[in-house]
Design a protein around this motif. Structure first.
Motif, PDB file in Angstrom:
ATOM      1  N   LYS A  60       0.809  -1.223   0.000  1.00 38.17           N
ATOM      2  CA  LYS A  60       0.000   0.000   0.000  1.00 38.17           C
ATOM      3  C   LYS A  60       0.845   1.279   0.000  1.00 38.17           C
ATOM      4  O   LYS A  60       0.542   2.228  -0.739  1.00 38.17           O
ATOM      5  CB  LYS A  60      -0.971   0.002   1.184  1.00 38.17           C
ATOM      6  CG  LYS A  60      -2.154  -0.950   1.034  1.00 38.17           C
ATOM      7  CD  LYS A  60      -3.097  -0.820   2.232  1.00 38.17           C
ATOM      8  CE  LYS A  60      -4.221  -1.845   2.176  1.00 38.17           C
ATOM      9  NZ  LYS A  60      -5.149  -1.594   1.071  1.00 38.17           N
ATOM     10  N   PRO A  61       1.912   1.376   0.839  1.00 36.24           N
ATOM     11  CA  PRO A  61       2.698   2.618   0.835  1.00 36.24           C
ATOM     12  C   PRO A  61       3.254   2.971  -0.550  1.00 36.24           C
ATOM     13  O   PRO A  61       3.266   4.142  -0.931  1.00 36.24           O
ATOM     14  CB  PRO A  61       3.817   2.317   1.836  1.00 36.24           C
ATOM     15  CG  PRO A  61       3.226   1.305   2.764  1.00 36.24           C
ATOM     16  CD  PRO A  61       2.373   0.435   1.886  1.00 36.24           C
ATOM     17  N   MET A  62       3.716   1.973  -1.302  1.00 38.02           N
ATOM     18  CA  MET A  62       4.262   2.254  -2.619  1.00 38.02           C
ATOM     19  C   MET A  62       3.170   2.744  -3.575  1.00 38.02           C
ATOM     20  O   MET A  62       3.365   3.707  -4.329  1.00 38.02           O
ATOM     21  CB  MET A  62       4.950   1.022  -3.215  1.00 38.02           C
ATOM     22  CG  MET A  62       5.565   1.291  -4.590  1.00 38.02           C
ATOM     23  SD  MET A  62       6.265  -0.167  -5.380  1.00 38.02           S
ATOM     24  CE  MET A  62       7.651  -0.470  -4.309  1.00 38.02           C
ATOM     25  N   VAL A  63       2.016   2.097  -3.539  1.00 36.25           N
ATOM     26  CA  VAL A  63       0.920   2.499  -4.411  1.00 36.25           C
ATOM     27  C   VAL A  63       0.480   3.924  -4.086  1.00 36.25           C
ATOM     28  O   VAL A  63       0.255   4.751  -4.975  1.00 36.25           O
ATOM     29  CB  VAL A  63      -0.262   1.517  -4.277  1.00 36.25           C
ATOM     30  CG1 VAL A  63      -1.492   2.041  -5.008  1.00 36.25           C
ATOM     31  CG2 VAL A  63       0.128   0.153  -4.824  1.00 36.25           C
ATOM     32  N   LEU A  64       0.374   4.244  -2.797  1.00 35.91           N
ATOM     33  CA  LEU A  64      -0.019   5.587  -2.383  1.00 35.91           C
ATOM     34  C   LEU A  64       1.022   6.610  -2.824  1.00 35.91           C
ATOM     35  O   LEU A  64       0.675   7.712  -3.268  1.00 35.91           O
ATOM     36  CB  LEU A  64      -0.205   5.638  -0.863  1.00 35.91           C
ATOM     37  CG  LEU A  64      -0.743   6.954  -0.296  1.00 35.91           C
ATOM     38  CD1 LEU A  64      -2.140   7.243  -0.829  1.00 35.91           C
ATOM     39  CD2 LEU A  64      -0.752   6.921   1.235  1.00 35.91           C
ATOM     40  N   PHE A  65       2.295   6.264  -2.700  1.00 33.41           N
ATOM     41  CA  PHE A  65       3.360   7.182  -3.111  1.00 33.41           C
ATOM     42  C   PHE A  65       3.282   7.442  -4.618  1.00 33.41           C
ATOM     43  O   PHE A  65       3.408   8.587  -5.068  1.00 33.41           O
ATOM     44  CB  PHE A  65       4.725   6.607  -2.743  1.00 33.41           C
ATOM     45  CG  PHE A  65       5.867   7.540  -3.012  1.00 33.41           C
ATOM     46  CD1 PHE A  65       6.273   8.442  -2.034  1.00 33.41           C
ATOM     47  CD2 PHE A  65       6.529   7.530  -4.223  1.00 33.41           C
ATOM     48  CE1 PHE A  65       7.327   9.319  -2.273  1.00 33.41           C
ATOM     49  CE2 PHE A  65       7.571   8.403  -4.482  1.00 33.41           C
ATOM     50  CZ  PHE A  65       7.980   9.300  -3.502  1.00 33.41           C
ATOM     51  N   LEU A  66       3.087   6.411  -5.395  1.00 35.32           N
ATOM     52  CA  LEU A  66       3.040   6.571  -6.851  1.00 35.32           C
ATOM     53  C   LEU A  66       1.884   7.461  -7.282  1.00 35.32           C
ATOM     54  O   LEU A  66       2.033   8.302  -8.176  1.00 35.32           O
ATOM     55  CB  LEU A  66       2.925   5.199  -7.524  1.00 35.32           C
ATOM     56  CG  LEU A  66       4.171   4.308  -7.450  1.00 35.32           C
ATOM     57  CD1 LEU A  66       3.847   2.901  -7.962  1.00 35.32           C
ATOM     58  CD2 LEU A  66       5.324   4.899  -8.257  1.00 35.32           C
ATOM     59  N   VAL A  67       0.720   7.298  -6.668  1.00 32.44           N
ATOM     60  CA  VAL A  67      -0.443   8.074  -7.103  1.00 32.44           C
ATOM     61  C   VAL A  67      -0.427   9.501  -6.579  1.00 32.44           C
ATOM     62  O   VAL A  67      -0.987  10.402  -7.206  1.00 32.44           O
ATOM     63  CB  VAL A  67      -1.761   7.370  -6.697  1.00 32.44           C
ATOM     64  CG1 VAL A  67      -2.097   7.609  -5.231  1.00 32.44           C
ATOM     65  CG2 VAL A  67      -2.910   7.808  -7.595  1.00 32.44           C
ATOM     66  N   THR A  68       0.222   9.748  -5.449  1.00 34.26           N
ATOM     67  CA  THR A  68       0.226  11.108  -4.895  1.00 34.26           C
ATOM     68  C   THR A  68       1.434  11.926  -5.326  1.00 34.26           C
ATOM     69  O   THR A  68       1.446  13.147  -5.140  1.00 34.26           O
ATOM     70  CB  THR A  68       0.173  11.077  -3.354  1.00 34.26           C
ATOM     71  OG1 THR A  68       1.248  10.277  -2.856  1.00 34.26           O
ATOM     72  CG2 THR A  68      -1.156  10.522  -2.876  1.00 34.26           C
ATOM     73  N   THR A  69       2.443  11.294  -5.905  1.00 31.86           N
ATOM     74  CA  THR A  69       3.608  12.039  -6.389  1.00 31.86           C
ATOM     75  C   THR A  69       3.703  12.043  -7.906  1.00 31.86           C
ATOM     76  O   THR A  69       4.344  12.924  -8.483  1.00 31.86           O
ATOM     77  CB  THR A  69       4.921  11.433  -5.842  1.00 31.86           C
ATOM     78  OG1 THR A  69       5.080  10.102  -6.352  1.00 31.86           O
ATOM     79  CG2 THR A  69       4.918  11.417  -4.315  1.00 31.86           C
ATOM     80  N   GLY A  70       3.098  11.059  -8.560  1.00 28.19           N
ATOM     81  CA  GLY A  70       3.215  10.965 -10.009  1.00 28.19           C
ATOM     82  C   GLY A  70       4.593  10.528 -10.457  1.00 28.19           C
ATOM     83  O   GLY A  70       4.939  10.641 -11.637  1.00 28.19           O
ATOM     84  N   ALA A  71       5.413  10.041  -9.541  1.00 35.44           N
ATOM     85  CA  ALA A  71       6.758   9.588  -9.899  1.00 35.44           C
ATOM     86  C   ALA A  71       6.680   8.349 -10.776  1.00 35.44           C
ATOM     87  O   ALA A  71       5.765   7.533 -10.643  1.00 35.44           O
ATOM     88  CB  ALA A  71       7.565   9.287  -8.638  1.00 35.44           C
ATOM     89  N   ARG A  72       7.620   8.231 -11.682  1.00 33.39           N
ATOM     90  CA  ARG A  72       7.725   7.012 -12.477  1.00 33.39           C
ATOM     91  C   ARG A  72       8.180   5.865 -11.570  1.00 33.39           C
ATOM     92  O   ARG A  72       8.855   6.096 -10.566  1.00 33.39           O
ATOM     93  CB  ARG A  72       8.718   7.196 -13.626  1.00 33.39           C
ATOM     94  CG  ARG A  72       8.327   8.285 -14.627  1.00 33.39           C
ATOM     95  CD  ARG A  72       9.382   8.417 -15.718  1.00 33.39           C
ATOM     96  NE  ARG A  72       9.013   9.420 -16.712  1.00 33.39           N
ATOM     97  CZ  ARG A  72       9.326  10.711 -16.636  1.00 33.39           C
ATOM     98  NH1 ARG A  72      10.045  11.146 -15.590  1.00 33.39           N
ATOM     99  NH2 ARG A  72       8.954  11.555 -17.563  1.00 33.39           N
ATOM    100  N   TYR A  73       7.832   4.648 -11.948  1.00 39.35           N
ATOM    101  CA  TYR A  73       8.215   3.500 -11.124  1.00 39.35           C
ATOM    102  C   TYR A  73       9.727   3.444 -10.956  1.00 39.35           C
ATOM    103  O   TYR A  73      10.228   3.194  -9.852  1.00 39.35           O
ATOM    104  CB  TYR A  73       7.708   2.206 -11.750  1.00 39.35           C
ATOM    105  CG  TYR A  73       7.991   0.991 -10.898  1.00 39.35           C
ATOM    106  CD1 TYR A  73       7.088   0.577  -9.927  1.00 39.35           C
ATOM    107  CD2 TYR A  73       9.178   0.272 -11.039  1.00 39.35           C
ATOM    108  CE1 TYR A  73       7.355  -0.518  -9.114  1.00 39.35           C
ATOM    109  CE2 TYR A  73       9.459  -0.824 -10.239  1.00 39.35           C
ATOM    110  CZ  TYR A  73       8.546  -1.215  -9.285  1.00 39.35           C
ATOM    111  OH  TYR A  73       8.827  -2.290  -8.486  1.00 39.35           O
ATOM    112  N   SER A  74      10.468   3.696 -12.029  1.00 38.40           N
ATOM    113  CA  SER A  74      11.940   3.633 -11.963  1.00 38.40           C
ATOM    114  C   SER A  74      12.506   4.706 -11.050  1.00 38.40           C
ATOM    115  O   SER A  74      13.581   4.537 -10.467  1.00 38.40           O
ATOM    116  CB  SER A  74      12.535   3.776 -13.365  1.00 38.40           C
ATOM    117  OG  SER A  74      12.185   5.027 -13.935  1.00 38.40           O
TER     118      SER A  74
END
Length: 392
Positions: free
Chosen positions: A204-218
């Protein structure tokens, strides 16, 4: 199937005969046929072409080769592809490795032994060798982007061959490429809630980080604890920033190396919601530790995250939300949330690290209806001056 027979002439010289079966229109059936070569190596090469493309096309290619001036036959496998790859400038060694892998796994087996000039020939159904290769990859389930990457390399390789007058034209220029099968997915907050609930707690923390920052997975998986900094504004309120300056890079092998972000503007510092940081459990961790890591402190490879977290969650809720987002769609969702909640498109462009504002407008401009609203409001004001009565 074909077979090889070595025969001896009366004068003692030998020749190689390739035996095969082909369709005879006059007889309406397949009949035994053969072609003879004085050079045994040329015979074996032609047999390989025959097995790949069939008798009709192989004969046409042989005719082209035999009517060409007495030059050394140049093929992709024999020399040209490697000559092209080795001569490229301004590319990293990992890119050369990837191109060589294209040759070894995809292009070489399909057309690597064909003379370059024969790649311009067409089949009975008017397809080029390149077009048939693309069609087969599509049928095999290759993603459109993957096919485009392989085709782009081949096109560059053959374009250089045309300049060297090794072939009359570049058949890649007329290739019909598969269309992208997937559109961008933008999740509404309520849809994200459903998906987030289905994600295993560990992820969950990774998914939340990706959606709230818009950072690329890499980019997200390359972050160190020290990249997240707690700061205080002039009013004494605290907030968090994240410095994005690294991303995992392809190396041509299963390993990855740390490099810079995708674009020059990809080096950026963004604000991160406190709610997101609170889920990351950073207390007591060393600054050089990866924010998202395995139990042994190593990076989380994409396939691991996809198989253990993302795919099961999406499959569990796809029917409920009516969408099947990809991991990268969390980046698109972040942009849509920002635009729908008052952020200017220039803010979104800087936040996502786009090289140009044009990229942001092209991808997300349709989501920002404020300019459209201003335009329609201006027209409404003009209508007041006409005979058209405004809507009550």
């Amino acid at each position: 199937m074909s077979s090889v027979r070595i025969n001896t002439r009366k004068d003692g010289s030998t020749y190689t005969q390739i035996l095969f079966r082909e369709f005879d229109p006059a007889k309406g059936r397949r009949v035994q046929a053969s072609i003879s070569f004085d050079d045994h190596g040329a015979a074996l090469r032609w047999q390989k072409i025959l097995e790949q493309v069939g008798p009709e096309k192989a004969r046409a290619m042989l005719d082209i080769e035999q009517t060409t001036a007495a030059e050394k036959v140049v093929t992709l496998n024999d020399s040209w592809a490697e000559t092209y790859i080795s001569g490229l400038t301004g590319v990293e060694e990992a890119t050369r490795t990837r191109y060589r892998r294209y040759m070894e796994r995809d292009i070489g087996p399909a057309m690597g032994d064909l003379p370059l000039s024969s790649l311009c020939a067409v089949t009975a159904d008017q397809n080029s060798v390149v077009q048939e290769w693309v069609n087969e990859m599509e049928l095999d389930g290759f993603a459109p982007k993957t096919i485009q990457n392989k085709h782009a390399f081949l096109s560059g390789c053959l374009r250089a061959a045309v300049k060297r007058q090794l072939m009359p034209f570049n058949p890649c220029e007329d290739t019909r490429m598969p269309k992208a099968r997937r559109e961008r997915v933008f999740l509404e907050p309520s849809e994200f809630d459903v998906l987030y609930e289905a994600v295993p707690q560990k992820w969950k923390p990774m998914v939340l980080f990706l959606v709230t920052t818009g950072a690329r997975y890499s980019e997200a998986t390359a972050l160190r604890v020290g990249d997240l900094v707690r700061q205080t504004d002039h009013d004494g309120k605290t907030f968090w920033t994240c410095r994005i300056s690294k991303a995992w890079k392809y190396t041509g092998t299963s390993e990855r190396k740390l490099g810079g972000p995708k674009t020059a503007r990809g080096y950026r510092t963004i604000n991160v919601p406190a709610e997101t940081v609170a889920e990351l459990d950073l207390a007591g961790r060393g600054k050089e530790e990866l924010v998202f890591q395995t139990r042994t402190g190593k990076r989380i490879i994409p396939q691991q995250f996809f198989n253990l977290a993302w795919k099961p969650a999406v499959e569990a809720v796809a029917d409920r939300i009516g969408k099947k987002p990809r991991v990268h769609d969390l980046r698109h969702t972040c942009a849509s949330w920002m635009l729908n909640n008052g952020a200017e498109i220039t803010d979104v462009s800087a936040h996502l690290g786009h090289e140009s504002i044009k990229t942001t407008v092209d991808v997300y401009g349709h989501l920002d209806r404020r300019s459209g609203h201003r335009a329609s409001t201006a027209i409404s004001r003009a209508l007041v001056q006409t005979a058209v009565r405004p809507v009550a």
